[in-house]
Design an enzyme around this catalytic site. Structure first.
Site, PDB file in Angstrom:
ATOM      1  N   ILE A 161       0.850  -1.211   0.000  1.00  0.00           N
ATOM      2  CA  ILE A 161       0.000   0.000   0.000  1.00  0.00           C
ATOM      3  C   ILE A 161       0.877   1.251   0.000  1.00  0.00           C
ATOM      4  O   ILE A 161       0.635   2.188  -0.769  1.00  0.00           O
ATOM      5  CB  ILE A 161      -0.976  -0.025   1.199  1.00  0.00           C
ATOM      6  CG1 ILE A 161      -1.944  -1.212   1.048  1.00  0.00           C
ATOM      7  CG2 ILE A 161      -1.753   1.297   1.284  1.00  0.00           C
ATOM      8  CD1 ILE A 161      -2.865  -1.453   2.232  1.00  0.00           C
ATOM      9  N   ARG A 243      -4.300   1.339  10.994  1.00  0.00           N
ATOM     10  CA  ARG A 243      -4.929   0.893  12.235  1.00  0.00           C
ATOM     11  C   ARG A 243      -4.798   2.007  13.270  1.00  0.00           C
ATOM     12  O   ARG A 243      -3.725   2.615  13.411  1.00  0.00           O
ATOM     13  CB  ARG A 243      -4.252  -0.368  12.783  1.00  0.00           C
ATOM     14  CG  ARG A 243      -4.596  -1.654  12.075  1.00  0.00           C
ATOM     15  CD  ARG A 243      -6.050  -2.073  12.305  1.00  0.00           C
ATOM     16  NE  ARG A 243      -6.368  -3.350  11.680  1.00  0.00           N
ATOM     17  CZ  ARG A 243      -6.896  -3.490  10.459  1.00  0.00           C
ATOM     18  NH1 ARG A 243      -7.163  -2.438   9.716  1.00  0.00           N
ATOM     19  NH2 ARG A 243      -7.172  -4.698   9.989  1.00  0.00           N
ATOM     20  N   GLU A 272     -11.846   1.809  17.920  1.00  0.00           N
ATOM     21  CA  GLU A 272     -12.869   1.593  16.908  1.00  0.00           C
ATOM     22  C   GLU A 272     -13.849   0.492  17.322  1.00  0.00           C
ATOM     23  O   GLU A 272     -13.391  -0.526  17.842  1.00  0.00           O
ATOM     24  CB  GLU A 272     -12.127   1.172  15.629  1.00  0.00           C
ATOM     25  CG  GLU A 272     -12.838   1.490  14.374  1.00  0.00           C
ATOM     26  CD  GLU A 272     -11.955   1.198  13.168  1.00  0.00           C
ATOM     27  OE1 GLU A 272     -10.867   1.775  13.057  1.00  0.00           O
ATOM     28  OE2 GLU A 272     -12.386   0.374  12.357  1.00  0.00           O
ATOM     29  N   HIS A 290     -13.603   3.859   8.572  1.00  0.00           N
ATOM     30  CA  HIS A 290     -12.828   2.675   8.117  1.00  0.00           C
ATOM     31  C   HIS A 290     -13.337   2.180   6.752  1.00  0.00           C
ATOM     32  O   HIS A 290     -13.805   1.046   6.614  1.00  0.00           O
ATOM     33  CB  HIS A 290     -12.895   1.547   9.164  1.00  0.00           C
ATOM     34  CG  HIS A 290     -11.757   0.565   9.025  1.00  0.00           C
ATOM     35  ND1 HIS A 290     -11.179  -0.084  10.082  1.00  0.00           N
ATOM     36  CD2 HIS A 290     -11.077   0.125   7.936  1.00  0.00           C
ATOM     37  CE1 HIS A 290     -10.209  -0.882   9.664  1.00  0.00           C
ATOM     38  NE2 HIS A 290     -10.123  -0.764   8.358  1.00  0.00           N
TER      39      HIS A 290
HETATM   40  C1  DGY Z   1      -8.168  -4.965   6.405  1.00  0.00           C
HETATM   41  O1  DGY Z   1      -8.536  -5.821   5.589  1.00  0.00           O
HETATM   42  O2  DGY Z   1      -7.435  -5.229   7.337  1.00  0.00           O
HETATM   43  C2  DGY Z   1      -8.602  -3.576   6.187  1.00  0.00           C
HETATM   44  O3  DGY Z   1      -8.383  -2.791   7.308  1.00  0.00           O
HETATM   45  C3  DGY Z   1     -10.021  -3.456   5.732  1.00  0.00           C
HETATM   46  O4  DGY Z   1     -10.111  -2.199   5.154  1.00  0.00           O
END
Ligand code: DGY
Length: 328
Positions: A161, A243, A272, A290
């Site tokens: 990512i 996170r 959360e 999220h």
């Molecule tokens: C995950 O798959 O861990 C993501 O946080 C979902 O968006």
């Protein structure tokens, strides 16, 4: 796992095409009303299924796993992060854990970029002005934000990512910097024109925007501690799409309030789904529920990965997305 169809429990509703295909392949217990499983329901499920398909909201601790029945062989997580599963405890019981990497990368990077634009350009504040009917017309000093081109983006965690964010940021004319446990291969580093910082502290102090893309593990809990957040420039912005636990949220709120950090874009929260009410009224934050990876296409891809992992397990093949316990 028996040679008959494995019994698979889904803890949440999944996209229809995925559930339908699963019904064809496995003996599936759907969660038709899409309620959040209680701990008791979770324990009842793992006591009698072959495969559990949980999501990040199901806390699968060593205590829960201790109640697993002899048939449970696979936890095929519907999601990438596995911080809600005690993977080491599962492994010690011979239960394999899989996840759904890769297929969330581009969607999450898109939303990260949306946050990188939204926070300095005051996108949500502007949209709210229209909703509230308080727009009185353009003036030269109206709703001024900050330009992205030429700014330095610091990426913490340069995995899939992080790298996808770097590519996008280059397209916006930003200069890319990164901190990662391991330096990228020279070809990839050159491709994204990224500057590597071995010292996270050093990088933090020099960036205009910081975005974090690490998994949450005991080692990364509060990686952005109060001390580290204080290193950021008062003009800098923080984006967290990974996170909530990676950032000391209380410290972040204090620093946002007193102007030590200019703003933040948060898609995830430390407790959360609870959101600290102090964050809500702040003009310099953009808060999302999220939804970084929330596309229909992505969810279907995730479901397909879950199916492939269950099939591989049932057929006795190596599992493509097996997760091993984190080495600290
Ligand atoms: C995950 O798959 O861990 C993501 O946080 C979902 O968006």
């Amino acid at each position: 796992m028996s040679r008959t169809k494995p019994t698979v429990v889904l803890t949440r509703k999944l996209p229809d095409p995925i559930e339908t295909r699963m019904m064809e392949l496995f003996d599936v217990r759907l969660n038709v009303d899409d309620h959040q499983f209680t701990q008791d329901e979770l324990i009842a499920a793992i006591a009698e299924c072959d495969v559990l398909v949980p999501t990040l909201r199901d806390e699968i601790s060593a205590d829960v796993l201790a109640k697993a029945g002899p048939r449970l062989k696979l936890i095929a997580n519907f999601g990438n992060g596995v911080d809600h599963i005690d993977v080491a405890a599962a492994q010690s019981q011979g239960i394999v854990v899989t996840n759904t990497p890769d297929v969330l990368t581009e969607d999450t990077a898109d939303m990260t970029m949306a946050m990188i634009v939204a926070v300095p350009r005051r996108l949500v504040e502007g949209a709210k002005m229209i909703q509230d009917d308080t727009f009185e017309g353009w003036t030269p000093t109206h709703m001024l934000g900050h330009r992205l081109a030429g700014k330095r983006l610091g990426i913490i965690g340069m995995g899939r990512i992080g790298t996808a964010v770097a590519r996008r940021a280059r397209g916006f004319g930003m200069t890319v910097h990164y901190h990662n446990r391991r330096r990228l291969q020279p070809e990839l580093e050159a491709e994204v024109e990224a500057t590597y910082w071995e010292s996270l502290d050093q990088m933090l102090a020099r960036m205009d925007i910081v975005t974090i893309h690490c998994p949450h593990t005991p080692a990364t809990f509060h990686l952005l501690s109060e001390r580290r957040l204080k290193l950021m420039k008062p003009t800098a912005y923080l984006i967290n799409m990974a996170r909530g636990e990676l950032v000391d949220e209380k410290a972040l709120i204090r620093l946002l309030k007193d102007g030590s950090i200019a703003g933040a874009g948060l898609d995830v929260f430390e407790h959360e789904p609870a959101v600290n009410p102090k964050l809500r009224g702040m003009k310099n934050v953009v808060l999302l529920p999220h939804m970084g990876s929330a596309t229909i296409e992505g969810r279907i891809n995730m479901g397909e990965k879950v199916i492939i992992n269950i099939r591989a397990s049932a057929d006795g093949h190596a599992l493509p997305d097996r997760v091993l316990p984190q080495r600290l």
